[in-house]
Design an enzyme around this catalytic site. Structure first.
Site, PDB file in Angstrom:
ATOM      1  N   GLY A 193     -23.497 -29.288  43.950  1.00 32.53           N
ATOM      2  CA  GLY A 193     -24.668 -28.411  43.918  1.00 32.53           C
ATOM      3  C   GLY A 193     -24.403 -27.063  44.571  1.00 32.53           C
ATOM      4  O   GLY A 193     -23.257 -26.689  44.798  1.00 32.53           O
ATOM      5  N   HIS A 213     -19.108 -23.232  38.728  1.00 32.50           N
ATOM      6  CA  HIS A 213     -19.676 -24.476  38.197  1.00 32.50           C
ATOM      7  C   HIS A 213     -20.201 -24.259  36.769  1.00 32.50           C
ATOM      8  O   HIS A 213     -19.997 -25.086  35.882  1.00 32.50           O
ATOM      9  CB  HIS A 213     -20.867 -24.936  39.048  1.00 32.50           C
ATOM     10  CG  HIS A 213     -20.547 -25.242  40.479  1.00 32.50           C
ATOM     11  ND1 HIS A 213     -21.008 -24.476  41.526  1.00 32.50           N
ATOM     12  CD2 HIS A 213     -19.837 -26.243  41.046  1.00 32.50           C
ATOM     13  CE1 HIS A 213     -20.602 -25.005  42.663  1.00 32.50           C
ATOM     14  NE2 HIS A 213     -19.882 -26.069  42.415  1.00 32.50           N
ATOM     15  N   LYS A 224      -9.769 -24.244  40.941  1.00 34.73           N
ATOM     16  CA  LYS A 224     -10.026 -23.853  42.343  1.00 34.73           C
ATOM     17  C   LYS A 224      -9.597 -24.980  43.288  1.00 34.73           C
ATOM     18  O   LYS A 224      -9.008 -24.740  44.328  1.00 34.73           O
ATOM     19  CB  LYS A 224     -11.518 -23.566  42.490  1.00 34.73           C
ATOM     20  CG  LYS A 224     -12.071 -23.606  43.881  1.00 34.73           C
ATOM     21  CD  LYS A 224     -12.016 -22.235  44.498  1.00 34.73           C
ATOM     22  CE  LYS A 224     -12.290 -22.220  45.979  1.00 34.73           C
ATOM     23  NZ  LYS A 224     -13.345 -23.100  46.423  1.00 34.73           N
ATOM     24  N   MET A 248     -15.031 -17.964  43.759  1.00 32.89           N
ATOM     25  CA  MET A 248     -16.405 -18.422  44.024  1.00 32.89           C
ATOM     26  C   MET A 248     -16.371 -19.793  44.676  1.00 32.89           C
ATOM     27  O   MET A 248     -15.555 -20.647  44.315  1.00 32.89           O
ATOM     28  CB  MET A 248     -17.204 -18.481  42.733  1.00 32.89           C
ATOM     29  CG  MET A 248     -17.520 -17.106  42.222  1.00 32.89           C
ATOM     30  SD  MET A 248     -18.766 -17.180  40.941  1.00 32.89           S
ATOM     31  CE  MET A 248     -18.899 -15.440  40.592  1.00 32.89           C
TER      32      MET A 248
HETATM   33  P1  AMP Z   1     -17.936 -28.587  44.157  1.00 32.80           P
HETATM   34  O1  AMP Z   1     -19.398 -28.409  43.919  1.00 32.80           O
HETATM   35  O2  AMP Z   1     -17.356 -27.625  45.146  1.00 32.80           O
HETATM   36  O3  AMP Z   1     -17.551 -30.023  44.422  1.00 32.80           O
HETATM   37  O4  AMP Z   1     -17.221 -28.204  42.791  1.00 32.80           O
HETATM   38  C1  AMP Z   1     -17.539 -28.863  41.593  1.00 32.80           C
HETATM   39  C2  AMP Z   1     -16.537 -28.467  40.528  1.00 32.80           C
HETATM   40  O5  AMP Z   1     -16.593 -27.065  40.320  1.00 32.80           O
HETATM   41  C3  AMP Z   1     -15.083 -28.794  40.927  1.00 32.80           C
HETATM   42  O6  AMP Z   1     -14.394 -29.272  39.785  1.00 32.80           O
HETATM   43  C4  AMP Z   1     -14.558 -27.462  41.364  1.00 32.80           C
HETATM   44  O7  AMP Z   1     -13.168 -27.333  41.238  1.00 32.80           O
HETATM   45  C5  AMP Z   1     -15.292 -26.529  40.417  1.00 32.80           C
HETATM   46  N1  AMP Z   1     -15.315 -25.174  40.971  1.00 32.80           N
HETATM   47  C6  AMP Z   1     -15.716 -24.808  42.221  1.00 32.80           C
HETATM   48  N2  AMP Z   1     -15.528 -23.491  42.397  1.00 32.80           N
HETATM   49  C7  AMP Z   1     -15.007 -23.006  41.246  1.00 32.80           C
HETATM   50  C8  AMP Z   1     -14.589 -21.717  40.807  1.00 32.80           C
HETATM   51  N3  AMP Z   1     -14.684 -20.653  41.577  1.00 32.80           N
HETATM   52  N4  AMP Z   1     -14.109 -21.608  39.555  1.00 32.80           N
HETATM   53  C9  AMP Z   1     -14.006 -22.689  38.747  1.00 32.80           C
HETATM   54  N5  AMP Z   1     -14.382 -23.923  39.091  1.00 32.80           N
HETATM   55  C10 AMP Z   1     -14.873 -24.090  40.323  1.00 32.80           C
END
Ligand code: AMP
Length: 282
Positions: free
Chosen positions: A31, A37, A149, A184
């Site tokens: 979230g 995301h 990322k 991000m």
């Molecule tokens: P998180 O909410 O941080 O667990 O991230 C959820 C998904 O979004 C994971 O697969 C992350 O690698 C991806 N994600 C987070 N930040 C980025 C970003 N800046 N660019 C691309 N994907 C991202």
């Protein structure tokens, strides 16, 4: 867009989608959504009949003393963004429902999770692979989308899927960055103004490393030193957790840069730990 909080209900919904012969794309998140995301959600919407997104701040992937309690949460805002991006269903469970007590079954990927973030974040990846395995069982995806990322996380999940014969394709999409280059991250919200400005050095130093390799530098130690010097020139970069040059599939440190390597780093800006990486061809 459906909002489902119970694992059983989510399983029922996804089961009926599958029985109708429709494909499911799944995007797991914690979230506090940003364009990184949303890039995953949009890709899933383009490639599948139904897109399911999960929002769950997973307690087992945080160690004692980490930011589980203060991790940013804003479900109402996330809901609006997901609707706009075309998601069909959001899975938004409680911890109690995801980890009924006593909970005793974990998935652990050895090897790939030992280095990089695994060194200082003990138990982190075990928490990640366990929750993703559970989420796959609940949402039955044909394809699941992850971000480069979190490069180590994506590789660990691919390995889990391969080793445990999970019937899901894992796609890893590029890092989405702010206009000034900062990757991000939901954690960017923690940064004070000066830290936010200084944090731009992460991507700058990675690009410089890529440039150096492009000009023929092949020694990982020299590359790491160049990155470290750039980062530590910033006042609010208080501690380098790691800067590593590793094989892009095994994540083992390389002795010399040849073929495709991953240059990955984790750096503290005050109380905030940020990660970033770049793929470089030697
Ligand atoms: P998180 O909410 O941080 O667990 O991230 C959820 C998904 O979004 C994971 O697969 C992350 O690698 C991806 N994600 C987070 N930040 C980025 C970003 N800046 N660019 C691309 N994907 C991202």
């Amino acid at each position: 867009m459906k909002v489902i909080r119970s694992p059983k209900e989510m399983q029922g919904y996804c089961g009926s989608v599958k029985r109708a012969g429709r494909t499911i794309g799944f995007v797991p998140t914690m979230g506090c959504l940003h364009d990184g995301h949303i890039s995953l959600v949009r890709r899933s919407v383009n490639e599948n009949d139904v897109t399911v997104v999960s929002i769950f701040v997973n307690p087992t992937q945080f160690s004692q003393g980490e930011d589980f309690g203060r991790y940013p949460r804003d479900f109402r805002r996330d809901e609006v963004l997901l609707k706009k991006a075309g998601a069909d269903a959001v899975f938004y469970p409680t911890s109690r429902r995801m980890y009924p007590r006593p909970f005793g079954t974990y998935v652990n990927v050895n090897g790939l999770t030992d280095g990089l973030c695994g060194k200082t974040r003990r138990g982190h990846f075990k928490g990640v692979t366990t929750i993703v395995a559970k989420l796959f069982n609940i949402t039955k995806p044909d394809v699941s989308y992850f971000g480069q990322k979190d490069a180590q996380q994506a590789l660990a999940i691919k390995k889990m899927v391969e080793d445990l014969n999970m019937d899901v394709r894992v796609k890893v999409l590029p890092i989405v960055r702010e206009p000034d280059g900062l990757a991000m991250s939901s954690r960017n919200a923690y940064l004070r103004e000066n830290e936010r400005l200084d944090a731009v050095i992460l991507y700058k130093s990675l690009k410089e490393a890529k440039r150096l390799v492009g000009r023929g530098r092949r020694d990982p130690s020299g590359i790491r030193a160049a990155i470290k010097e750039m980062i530590l020139s910033k006042k609010s970069a208080t501690k380098v957790d790691y800067i590593e040059v590793v094989d892009s599939t095994t994540l083992k440190p390389v002795k010399r840069i040849k073929g495709t390597v991953l240059i990955a780093l984790a750096v503290w800006f005050g109380k905030t730990r940020l990660i970033d990486n770049i793929i470089v061809k030697g």
